[in-house]
Design an enzyme around this catalytic site. Structure first.
Site, mmCIF file in Angstrom:
data_model
loop_
_atom_site.group_PDB
_atom_site.id
_atom_site.type_symbol
_atom_site.label_atom_id
_atom_site.label_comp_id
_atom_site.label_asym_id
_atom_site.label_seq_id
_atom_site.Cartn_x
_atom_site.Cartn_y
_atom_site.Cartn_z
ATOM 1 N N LYS A 122 -36.256 -100.033 -31.702
ATOM 2 C CA LYS A 122 -37.461 -99.325 -31.265
ATOM 3 C C LYS A 122 -38.651 -99.741 -32.124
ATOM 4 C CE LYS A 122 -39.397 -94.707 -30.826
ATOM 5 N NZ LYS A 122 -39.197 -93.269 -30.886
ATOM 6 N N GLU B 196 -31.433 -103.296 -41.251
ATOM 7 C CA GLU B 196 -30.144 -103.812 -40.788
ATOM 8 C C GLU B 196 -30.343 -104.772 -39.601
ATOM 9 O OE1 GLU B 196 -30.930 -100.697 -41.351
ATOM 10 O OE2 GLU B 196 -29.320 -99.630 -42.393
ATOM 11 N N GLY C 82 -34.874 -92.664 -30.489
ATOM 12 C CA GLY C 82 -33.807 -93.670 -30.566
ATOM 13 C C GLY C 82 -32.494 -93.174 -29.978
ATOM 14 N N ARG C 83 -32.106 -91.942 -30.330
ATOM 15 C CA ARG C 83 -30.803 -91.430 -29.872
ATOM 16 C C ARG C 83 -30.846 -90.972 -28.419
ATOM 17 N NH1 ARG C 83 -33.224 -88.698 -33.824
ATOM 18 N NH2 ARG C 83 -33.879 -86.531 -33.547
ATOM 19 N N GLU D 214 -28.328 -85.871 -35.816
ATOM 20 C CA GLU D 214 -29.675 -86.327 -36.177
ATOM 21 C C GLU D 214 -30.715 -85.396 -35.537
ATOM 22 O OE1 GLU D 214 -31.409 -90.414 -35.205
ATOM 23 O OE2 GLU D 214 -30.642 -90.812 -37.199
ATOM 24 N N HIS E 211 -1.795 -86.728 -32.736
ATOM 25 C CA HIS E 211 -0.856 -87.187 -33.765
ATOM 26 C C HIS E 211 -1.552 -87.366 -35.103
ATOM 27 C CE1 HIS E 211 2.498 -87.756 -30.996
ATOM 28 N NE2 HIS E 211 1.553 -88.020 -30.112
ATOM 29 N N LYS F 52 -33.370 -94.790 -47.161
ATOM 30 C CA LYS F 52 -33.935 -96.118 -46.845
ATOM 31 C C LYS F 52 -34.869 -96.558 -47.953
ATOM 32 C CE LYS F 52 -34.329 -95.639 -41.786
ATOM 33 N NZ LYS F 52 -35.297 -95.583 -40.709
HETATM 34 O O1 F6P Z 1 -31.434 -93.901 -38.616
HETATM 35 C C1 F6P Z 1 -32.716 -93.616 -38.229
HETATM 36 C C2 F6P Z 1 -33.133 -94.316 -36.981
HETATM 37 O O2 F6P Z 1 -34.509 -94.206 -36.918
HETATM 38 C C3 F6P Z 1 -32.497 -93.758 -35.713
HETATM 39 O O3 F6P Z 1 -33.086 -92.603 -35.279
HETATM 40 C C4 F6P Z 1 -32.672 -94.918 -34.797
HETATM 41 O O4 F6P Z 1 -31.913 -94.770 -33.643
HETATM 42 C C5 F6P Z 1 -32.235 -96.039 -35.693
HETATM 43 O O5 F6P Z 1 -32.778 -95.688 -36.956
HETATM 44 C C6 F6P Z 1 -32.649 -97.419 -35.299
HETATM 45 O O6 F6P Z 1 -34.038 -97.571 -35.249
HETATM 46 P P1 F6P Z 1 -34.713 -98.764 -34.493
HETATM 47 O O7 F6P Z 1 -34.310 -98.718 -33.059
HETATM 48 O O8 F6P Z 1 -36.180 -98.579 -34.693
HETATM 49 O O9 F6P Z 1 -34.239 -100.051 -35.126
#
Ligand code: F6P
Length: 558
Positions: free
Chosen positions: A210, A216, A282-283, A368, A399, A523
Site C-alpha cells: 500500500k 520487508e 491494508g487488512r 490489528e 490432536h 519498526k
Molecule cells: O504491519 C503494519 C502494516 O501497516 C499493515 O497494516 C499492513 O497491512 C502492512 O504493514 C503492509 O503495509 P504495506 O502494504 O504498506 O506494505
C-alpha cells in the site's frame, strides 16, 4: 466525529452485568427444555447457515446485547462508514473497503471527498481483469517471449495474508497453469526457498505494498530483482547492460500500491502498476488491486464472484435489523464473552484444509483492528478490548490443543467452519472421507456443548480418580458456520462476515478499528538497531543493557 459513547455507562451494560451475576449456563438443560432454541438461533447469511445455538447465551442476554449495540450506535457508525465519513480519526481517512465490492452501476453513485469512488473502483478492476487475462492467456510474456508459469507475490501483512489465504482456499479453481507463491518475511530464507526452483524467464513478480515503503517488501523486491538479473544474465537471456535490465524488470515486475510515484522510483513501469486508495486499510485490501495475483491465478470471473460474496454480506449488515443481523450478533457475543464472562481468546477452527491460512488472516484483521487501549477520541478505554484470535484446521487441532478447550480452565469460544461438499471427493474403501471430516466437526461441537457427566463415565465402568479425568464439563461455547461448498462467493461472505464482526466490537468499544499505531515503535527501533548489528559502536552504546548483551552474543557467535 461525535465522541465515542462509553459502553460501560449505558443501561444495557448494567443490565448485562446484572445478568452475568446470576448466569448459570446449562446447554444440556436449555436444549432439553427449549425445543425452539436451535431454530431461533440458526440464522441464514447469504449462502451460509450460522448456528449460534451452542453459545452461552439466553434470549435475555441477547436482547440486552442488542440494546448495547443500539445504545453505542453500532448501526449509525456502520452507516457513517458506508457513506465515507472519516471514521479513521487518527489518520483522518474514510474507511471504504465496502466500496471495493459495490457492483458496477450501483445507485446512487458513491462520491466521497470529491472522488467518484464507484468509477475509480470499476476502472481499476477492469485494468486488473484485463492484465490477468493477458497473463493467463500467454499474451503477456517474459523477456524471452515465454508464458508466465509462476507468479510470486511480494508483500507483507494485508498485502500478503489476504492473497495467500484466498489462494490456498480457492487453489482447486486455479486453471491457467500458473502457480502462485508468496514472499513476505524479511528472513532471507523466505525468498531464497520460494525462488530456488523457479525459472526467471517464466516468473512474474507482483510487488504489493500500500505504502511502497515497507522494509520487508522493498528489501525482498530488490532481492527478487537482483535474482532476476543474475539468473537471466547467467542463462544468456539478457545482455549485461542497463537497457536489458530495465527491459527485464518491465516484463517480470508489476506493482500494486497507493503510491505510484514510489513504484516508478523502484523502476517498475507505471503502465504495469495498479492503484488503490488510502481509504482501503491494508487488512481490508484483499478485494482491491492487492488481489491481482488472485485474479491471475483464479481468473477475473472468480475474483468478481469473490467480490459479489463480500457485497451480499455488506447488504445484509446494511439492511437487516440488529436482532437478526448475523455479524452484529456474532460481534456482540464476542463482547459478552470478553467483557462479561472473562474470555481472553477466540479460536477459529476451519474443517477445511483449504482454509489453513484463515486463522492467520483473521489474526491481522481482528487483532490489528481491535488491539487498542484508547478510544477514537484518544480517551482510555474503560473495559477490555480485542481478544486473541488463533486456530488451526480441524482435525489437526483436535490432536494438538483441543484438550485445553475441552477440559482446561479457560473459556475459549470457538467458531467451527465447514462445507457440505468437498473440493476432492475421495473415498477410502467406499467410505466418503469428507464425511469423516464432517463427523468430526459435528462431534466436536457436540462434545464441547454437552460434555460427559461423571455418571455417564461411571456407567461405562470407570471408577475411582479416573472418573474425574474422563469427565467433560461441557458448556464450552461454539458457533457453527456451514455452507454448501467453498466457492469464491462463499469465501467472500466469510471474510466480510469477520470484517463486520470486528467492526461491531470496535464500535461498541468506541475504538478506531482502522489504524495500527502499535506496529510503529518496533519498526522505528529496528531501523535504529540495524547499524548496531552492523557493528556501529555509537549505535550499540545507545542501547539498553539487555539489547547490548544480546548484540554481544550475536557478535561472539558470528
Ligand atoms: O504491519 C503494519 C502494516 O501497516 C499493515 O497494516 C499492513 O497491512 C502492512 O504493514 C503492509 O503495509 P504495506 O502494504 O504498506 O506494505
Amino acid at each position: 466525529m461525535t465522541s465515542p459513547i462509553d459502553a460501560t455507562t449505558t443501561s444495557a451494560w448494567a443490565e448485562l452485568d446484572e445478568l452475568r451475576r446470576t448466569f448459570a449456563p446449562d446447554l444440556r438443560e436449555w436444549f432439553a427444555t427449549d425445543p425452539g432454541r436451535v431454530e431461533r438461533y440458526s440464522l441464514p447469511l447469504a449462502d451460509l447457515l450460522i448456528d449460534l445455538s451452542k453459545n452461552l447465551v439466553t434470549d435475555d442476554v441477547l436482547a440486552a446485547l442488542v440494546r448495547l449495540a443500539e445504545q453505542t450506535g453500532v448501526a449509525e457508525r456502520f452507516a457513517e462508514m458506508l457513506r465515507g465519513a472519516h471514521i479513521n480519526t487518527t489518520e483522518d481517512r474514510a474507511v471504504l473497503h465496502t466500496a471495493l465490492r459495490r457492483p458496477a452501476g450501483s445507485e446512487p453513485a458513491l462520491v466521497v471527498d470529491g472522488q467518484d469512488v464507484d468509477h475509480d473502483v470499476q476502472a481499476v478492476l477492469a485494468e486488473v481483469s484485463a492484465f490477468a487475462d493477458r497473463v493467463r492467456s500467454g499474451e503477456w510474456t517474459g523477456v524471452t517471449g515465454e508464458k508466465v508459469t509462476h507468479v510470486v507475490n511480494i508483500g507483507i501483512g494485508g498485502s500478503d495474508l489476504g492473497p495467500v489465504m484466498v489462494y490456498e482456499a480457492l487453489k482447486p479453481l486455479a486453471d491457467a497453469g500458473i502457480e502462485t507463491r508468496f514472499v513476505s518475511n524479511i528472513d532471507p530464507t523466505d525468498i531464497a526457498q520460494k525462488t530456488a526452483d523457479l525459472d526467471p524467464a517464466t516468473t512474474l513478480f507482483v510487488v504489493a505494498s500500500k505504502t511502497f515503503t515497507t522494509l520487508e517488501t522493498l528489501t525482498n523486491a530488490r532481492l527478487a530483482r537482483d535474482w532476476l538479473w543474475e539468473r537471466l544474465g547467467a542463462a544468456g537471456a539478457i545482455a549485461d547492460d542497463e537497457t536489458a535490465r530495465k527491459d527485464a524488470v518491465a516484463h517480470h515486475f508489476v506493482a500494486v500500491s497507493t503510491a505510484l510515484d514510489r513504484v516508478a522510483e523502484f523502476g517498475i513501469d507505471p503502465q504495469n502498476a495498479f492503484g488503490f486508495w488510502d481509504w482501503v486499510g491494508g487488512r481490508y485490501s484483499v478485494d482491491s488491486a492487492i488481489g491481482l495475483s488472485l485474479a491471475i491465478a483464479l481468473g477475473p470471473d472468480a475474483f468478481r464472484e469473490l467480490l459479489a460474496g463480500f457485497h451480499s454480506v455488506d447488504e445484509h449488515v446494511r439492511t437487516t435489523p440488529l436482532e437478526r443481523n448475523v455479524p452484529v450478533l456474532m460481534g456482540l457475543l464476542n463482547v459478552w464473552y470478553t467483557n462479561f464472562l472473562g474470555a481472553q481468546s477466540h479460536a477459529v477452527l476451519p474443517y477445511a484444509q483449504q482454509l489453513s491460512r484463515f486463522p492467520a488472516y483473521l489474526q491481522q484483521l481482528t487483532m490489528e483492528s481491535n488491539g487498542k487501549s484508547v478510544r477514537w477520541d484518544g480517551t482510555p478505554v474503560t473495559t477490555d478490548t480485542g481478544e486473541v484470535f488463533w486456530g488451526e484446521p480441524g482435525t489437526n487441532g483436535q490432536h494438538a490443543f483441543y484438550q485445553l478447550i475441552h477440559q482446561g480452565t479457560r473459556l475459549i469460544p470457538a467458531d467451527f467452519i465447514a462445507f457440505v461438499n468437498p473440493a476432492y471427493p475421495l473415498t477410502d474403501g467406499g467410505r466418503d472421507v469428507h464425511g469423516l471430516l464432517l463427523s468430526n466437526f459435528l462431534a466436536q461441537t457436540k462434545a464441547l456443548a454437552f460434555g460427559k457427566t461423571a455418571q455417564e463415565v461411571e456407567a461405562e465402568g470407570t471408577t475411582g480418580p479416573l472418573v474425574a479425568a474422563r469427565t467433560f464439563p461441557g458448556n464450552r461455547p461454539t458457533t457453527s458456520l456451514f455452507a454448501p461448498a467453498l466457492t469464491p462467493a462463499v469465501l467472500g461472505q466469510l471474510i466480510a462476515l469477520y470484517e463486520h464482526i470486528t467492526f461491531t466490537q470496535g464500535a461498541v468499544w468506541g475504538i478506531n478499528s482502522f489504524d495500527q499505531w502499535g506496529v510503529e515503535l518496533g519498526k522505528q527501533l529496528a531501523l535504529q538497531i540495524a547499524p548496531a548489528i552492523e557493528g556501529d559502536a555509537d549505535a550499540t552504546a545507545a542501547q539498553d543493557a539487555s539489547t547490548r548483551s544480546l548484540l554481544e552474543y550475536y557478535r561472539a557467535h558470528r
